[in-house]
Design an enzyme around this catalytic site. Structure first.
Site, PDB file in Angstrom:
ATOM      1  CG  HIS A 169      -1.809   1.212   1.311  1.00 50.73           C
ATOM      2  ND1 HIS A 169      -3.162   1.110   1.531  1.00 50.73           N
ATOM      3  CD2 HIS A 169      -1.571   2.541   1.185  1.00 50.73           C
ATOM      4  CE1 HIS A 169      -3.708   2.309   1.541  1.00 50.73           C
ATOM      5  NE2 HIS A 169      -2.747   3.211   1.329  1.00 50.73           N
ATOM      6  CG  HIS A 206      -0.722   7.217  -1.386  1.00 52.57           C
ATOM      7  ND1 HIS A 206      -2.017   7.361  -1.828  1.00 52.57           N
ATOM      8  CD2 HIS A 206      -0.818   6.578  -0.187  1.00 52.57           C
ATOM      9  CE1 HIS A 206      -2.853   6.840  -0.944  1.00 52.57           C
ATOM     10  NE2 HIS A 206      -2.148   6.354   0.058  1.00 52.57           N
ATOM     11  CG  PHE A 207       4.691   5.269  -6.725  1.00 53.79           C
ATOM     12  CD1 PHE A 207       5.745   5.295  -5.820  1.00 53.79           C
ATOM     13  CD2 PHE A 207       4.477   4.096  -7.448  1.00 53.79           C
ATOM     14  CE1 PHE A 207       6.565   4.185  -5.630  1.00 53.79           C
ATOM     15  CE2 PHE A 207       5.285   2.985  -7.263  1.00 53.79           C
ATOM     16  CZ  PHE A 207       6.322   3.021  -6.349  1.00 53.79           C
ATOM     17  NE  ARG A 208       0.850  12.045  -2.799  1.00 53.39           N
ATOM     18  CZ  ARG A 208      -0.098  11.660  -1.976  1.00 53.39           C
ATOM     19  NH1 ARG A 208      -1.153  10.994  -2.406  1.00 53.39           N
ATOM     20  NH2 ARG A 208      -0.032  11.947  -0.691  1.00 53.39           N
ATOM     21  CG  ASN A 239      -4.973   8.709  -3.354  1.00 57.03           C
ATOM     22  OD1 ASN A 239      -3.966   8.140  -3.749  1.00 57.03           O
ATOM     23  ND2 ASN A 239      -5.007   9.384  -2.209  1.00 57.03           N
ATOM     24  CE  LYS A 295      -7.872   2.452  -0.122  1.00 54.13           C
ATOM     25  NZ  LYS A 295      -6.723   3.277   0.147  1.00 54.13           N
ATOM     26  CG  HIS A 324      -9.538   5.130   3.873  1.00 54.68           C
ATOM     27  ND1 HIS A 324      -8.308   5.764   3.882  1.00 54.68           N
ATOM     28  CD2 HIS A 324     -10.218   5.621   4.940  1.00 54.68           C
ATOM     29  CE1 HIS A 324      -8.256   6.602   4.910  1.00 54.68           C
ATOM     30  NE2 HIS A 324      -9.409   6.543   5.563  1.00 54.68           N
ATOM     31  CG  HIS A 326      -4.426   2.813   5.966  1.00 60.07           C
ATOM     32  ND1 HIS A 326      -5.749   2.888   6.316  1.00 60.07           N
ATOM     33  CD2 HIS A 326      -4.331   3.415   4.762  1.00 60.07           C
ATOM     34  CE1 HIS A 326      -6.411   3.499   5.366  1.00 60.07           C
ATOM     35  NE2 HIS A 326      -5.578   3.830   4.406  1.00 60.07           N
ATOM     36  CG  LEU A 336      -6.783  11.273   7.709  1.00 56.21           C
ATOM     37  CD1 LEU A 336      -7.566  12.040   6.654  1.00 56.21           C
ATOM     38  CD2 LEU A 336      -7.558  11.238   9.030  1.00 56.21           C
ATOM     39  CG  ASP A 345      -1.141   5.152   3.800  1.00 56.06           C
ATOM     40  OD1 ASP A 345      -1.271   5.388   2.587  1.00 56.06           O
ATOM     41  OD2 ASP A 345      -1.904   5.622   4.668  1.00 56.06           O
TER      42      ASP A 345
END
Ligand code: DOR
Ligand code: ZN
Length: 344
Positions: A13, A15-17, A41, A98, A135, A173, A218, A246
């Site tokens: 899990h 986030h690479f952007r 996201n 997701k 989530h 998470h 979060l 995360d």
């Protein structure tokens, strides 16, 4: 023990952007992880097969030449996602979808507002052999932010897990004893990822001595009894729990703001910090299962073949890193010592 060698871990899990940021985030993760489940996201989010293919290509272009790394792609569920979107995403190589309740966190505005209508999509995921990544927080503002994970279990998760018994579900998470207990007792096919920050910190680390925006993520850090329950969960070696950092970068000025963003950028220290946690728990023998085996087994993917070695060597996480966008970012655990180092 001054050295530990484990099968190459995966990050289930993160986030690479996108854009220039990939030049920072992809090498940081690929330095030690063999694969990573890439969160969808973005702005706008990755909601279909075309988006999956294009995003994977942008990530692949940022993998350093000498490194073997595989991004595992996901699609973002909205109220409009159809069973056909799921089948097309599978064709495009996505391994999971997701689900963000609308408004739960960063870039979740187009998330799901009515779970009831999504059951055909959940069935399609199960049929396609794809996983549902959740989530797990309710978004009703009258519910205390520290109770939103527990409320999500009671209101929604129990139902999803029961009504689609063949669906593999990852409760992402997790932050509470309630979640750890739920997963441990749930049917086969239900698992959870746990971040370094939720194993290392509790809500005192957010507020004691001043507001600590770089520990804000979060679901928010909970009281120490919950932290202890998460630590106990990984200490058992239960294969339902596995590594998901995360890692979620936000530039310094976006965190240090009157309305700071949620997310800890942990890619540069995560595997070392997990090692430290397992050592504190006197459970270094359980690190490899958590980091390198349980996730692959749960996803039904082959285990990695290569190994990595961590050595006992003290180093300090930088106070700041310069992003390719020219903005500084404060990494997780900035300015603090780490006892383990990846051998390169
Ligand atoms: O802290 C978080 N940051 N939690 C999330 O769920 C999203 C993530 C992000 O994208 O920044
Ligand atoms: Zn995330």
């Amino acid at each position: 023990m001054d050295q530990i060698t484990i099968i190459r871990p995966d990050d289930w899990h993160l986030h690479f952007r996108d854009g220039e940021m990939l030049k920072e985030t992809v090498p940081a993760t690929a330095r030690c992880f063999g694969r990573a489940i890439v969160m969808p996201n973005l702005v706008p989010p990755v909601i279909n097969a075309e988006g999956v293919i294009a995003y994977r290509q942008r990530i692949e272009a940022a993998i350093p030449a000498d490194v073997d790394f595989t991004p595992l792609m996901t699609i973002y569920l909205t109220d409009k996602t159809t069973a056909e979107d799921i089948r097309a995403a599978k064709e495009a190589g996505a391994v999971a979808a997701k689900m963000y309740p609308a408004g739960a966190t960063t870039n979740s505005d187009s998330g799901v507002s009515s779970l009831e209508t999504l059951y055909p999509v959940f069935e399609a995921l199960a049929d396609a052999g794809m996983l549902l990544l959740i989530h797990g927080e309710v978004t009703q503002k009258h519910i205390d932010i520290f109770d939103r994970e527990k409320a999500f279990i009671d209101q929604h998760l129990v139902k999803i897990v029961e009504r689609v018994p063949t669906l593999k579900v990852v409760f992402e998470h997790i932050t509470t004893k309630d979640a750890a207990d739920f997963v441990a007792e749930a049917r086969d096919g239900v698992a959870a990822t746990i971040t370094p920050q939720h194993l290392m910190l509790n809500r005192n680390d957010l507020l004691d001595g001043g507001v600590r925006p770089h520990n804000y993520c979060l679901p928010v850090l909970k009281r120490s009894t919950h932290q202890e329950a998460l630590r106990a969960a990984v200490q058992t070696g239960n294969p339902k729990f596995f590594l998901g950092t995360d890692s979620a970068p936000h530039a310094k000025h976006r965190k240090e703001s009157s309305c700071g963003c949620a997310g800890c950028y942990s890619a540069w220290s995560a595997i070392e910090l997990y090692t430290q946690v397992f050592e504190d728990l006197n459970a270094l023998d359980k690190l490899e299962g958590f980091a390198s085996l349980h996730g692959a087994d749960f996803y039904g993917l082959p285990r990695n073949k290569e190994t990595i070695t961590l050595v006992r060597e003290s180093w300090t996480v930088p106070e700041s890193i310069m992003l390719p966008t020219g903005e500084p970012i404060v990494p997780f655990h900035a300015g603090q010592e780490v006892n383990w180092k990846l051998k390169v």
